[in-house]
Write an enzyme that holds these catalytic residues in place. Sequence first.
Site, short mmCIF file in Angstrom:
data_model
loop_
_atom_site.label_atom_id
_atom_site.label_comp_id
_atom_site.label_asym_id
_atom_site.label_seq_id
_atom_site.Cartn_x
_atom_site.Cartn_y
_atom_site.Cartn_z
N SER A 129 0.65 -9.00 14.58
CA SER A 129 1.92 -8.53 15.13
C SER A 129 3.00 -9.59 14.89
O SER A 129 2.94 -10.70 15.42
CB SER A 129 1.79 -8.27 16.63
OG SER A 129 3.08 -8.16 17.18
N HIS B 223 1.89 -5.57 11.42
CA HIS B 223 2.27 -4.74 12.57
C HIS B 223 3.70 -5.07 12.98
O HIS B 223 4.00 -6.19 13.39
CB HIS B 223 1.30 -5.01 13.71
CG HIS B 223 1.46 -4.12 14.90
ND1 HIS B 223 0.94 -2.84 14.96
CD2 HIS B 223 2.08 -4.32 16.10
CE1 HIS B 223 1.23 -2.30 16.15
NE2 HIS B 223 1.93 -3.18 16.85
N ASP C 12 6.66 -4.30 15.47
CA ASP C 12 6.94 -3.72 16.79
C ASP C 12 8.41 -3.35 16.91
O ASP C 12 9.28 -4.22 16.99
CB ASP C 12 6.54 -4.72 17.88
CG ASP C 12 5.03 -4.79 18.05
OD1 ASP C 12 4.42 -3.73 18.32
OD2 ASP C 12 4.45 -5.88 17.86
N MET D 291 11.26 -1.76 19.10
CA MET D 291 11.56 -1.47 20.52
C MET D 291 13.05 -1.17 20.67
O MET D 291 13.88 -1.87 20.09
CB MET D 291 11.20 -2.67 21.38
CG MET D 291 9.77 -3.18 21.22
SD MET D 291 9.42 -4.48 22.40
CE MET D 291 7.81 -5.03 21.81
N HIS E 90 5.02 0.26 14.77
CA HIS E 90 4.72 0.72 16.13
C HIS E 90 6.05 1.05 16.81
O HIS E 90 6.79 0.14 17.20
CB HIS E 90 3.95 -0.40 16.86
CG HIS E 90 3.61 -0.07 18.27
ND1 HIS E 90 3.11 -1.01 19.14
CD2 HIS E 90 3.66 1.10 18.96
CE1 HIS E 90 2.90 -0.43 20.33
NE2 HIS E 90 3.23 0.83 20.24
N MET F 83 8.06 1.91 19.58
CA MET F 83 8.19 1.97 21.05
C MET F 83 9.62 2.42 21.36
O MET F 83 10.46 1.64 21.82
CB MET F 83 7.87 0.61 21.65
CG MET F 83 6.37 0.31 21.60
SD MET F 83 5.99 -1.42 21.88
CE MET F 83 6.17 -2.05 20.23
N MET G 287 -3.23 1.49 23.40
CA MET G 287 -2.61 0.25 23.89
C MET G 287 -3.51 -0.43 24.92
O MET G 287 -4.08 0.23 25.80
CB MET G 287 -1.26 0.55 24.55
CG MET G 287 -0.14 0.94 23.60
SD MET G 287 0.28 -0.30 22.39
CE MET G 287 0.85 -1.66 23.41
N ASP H 220 -4.13 -2.72 20.56
CA ASP H 220 -2.94 -3.58 20.49
C ASP H 220 -2.63 -4.13 21.88
O ASP H 220 -2.35 -3.36 22.80
CB ASP H 220 -1.77 -2.74 19.96
CG ASP H 220 -0.46 -3.51 19.88
OD1 ASP H 220 -0.47 -4.75 20.01
OD2 ASP H 220 0.58 -2.84 19.69
C1 DX5 Z 1 3.41 -5.13 22.76
C2 DX5 Z 1 3.26 -4.97 21.28
C3 DX5 Z 1 2.18 -5.75 20.68
C4 DX5 Z 1 2.26 -7.24 20.89
C5 DX5 Z 1 0.89 -7.81 20.80
O1 DX5 Z 1 4.29 -4.18 23.22
O2 DX5 Z 1 3.00 -3.61 20.98
O3 DX5 Z 1 2.04 -5.45 19.30
O4 DX5 Z 1 3.07 -7.90 19.97
O5 DX5 Z 1 0.96 -9.16 21.04
P1 DX5 Z 1 -0.24 -9.95 21.70
O6 DX5 Z 1 -1.36 -9.91 20.72
O7 DX5 Z 1 0.32 -11.31 21.92
O8 DX5 Z 1 -0.59 -9.25 22.98
ZN ZN Z 2 2.51 -3.18 18.89
#
Ligand code: DX5
Ligand code: ZN
Length: 216
Positions: A9, A34, A36, A38, A67, A69, A138, A172
């Site tokens: 990530s 990955h 993220d 948001m 991903h 979100m 998740m 994740d």
């Molecule tokens: C959280 C993200 C994850 C996050 C995981 O909302 O979806 O992808 O970056 O990070 P770690 O491995 O540090 O929990």
């Molecule tokens: Zn993620």
Amino acid sequence: MPIAKISPSLLSGDFGILAAECKRMVSHGADWLHMDVMDGHFVPNITIGAPVISCLTKHLDAFLDCHMMVSNPEKWVDDFAKAGASLYCFHIEATQDASALIDKIHAAGMKAGVAVKPKTPISTVMDLGNKMDMCLVMTVEPGFGGQRFMAECMPKVKELRARYPDLDIEVDGGIAAENIEAAAKAGANVIVAGTSIFKAEDISATIESFRTTVNT
Ligand code: DX5
Ligand code: ZN
């Protein structure tokens, strides 16, 4: 179960040098990257969108596991496809018609993933198993890296794996040396990890050991 794919990530990387961080992860053996995404609405944090993905794909040729979100995931499908995203993983909690959204993602030329938050029952996605390319279970509440792995989500992985032996199942959140075995045993084969990979003393060895745990 399908073979392991390790997807670091980038949320744990340095966004100021994102392309270099992506290349660094690939050089350490990452299968996927990955990303993220948001929107500050579906989750209480804001990261990146299609314009950043589009800049990144000019600098690297890697599988981008996006991903999403975000609220209204339907809205960004075409932008992400144009930007060069490989997989568009939306949250089941954010859409009224998951099946139509999967069709839209496929029509745009991307793989389709469906994510479930820790408190969302796996029954909400069970019937999509033959249609989606991946299910993301998740293991933390989405929004931030560095949280604690929720082992209580593993029965959901197990139930999904029992019904779909060939489906890519991603976990994740909080994945690290101490829980990778539990995740793999439950049936996860796509492993996202931010903190445990970026903070590792030996990143290549960490990625390799996650891979070996899943594949054996
Ligand atoms: C959280 C993200 C994850 C996050 C995981 O909302 O979806 O992808 O970056 O990070 P770690 O491995 O540090 O929990
Ligand atoms: Zn993620």
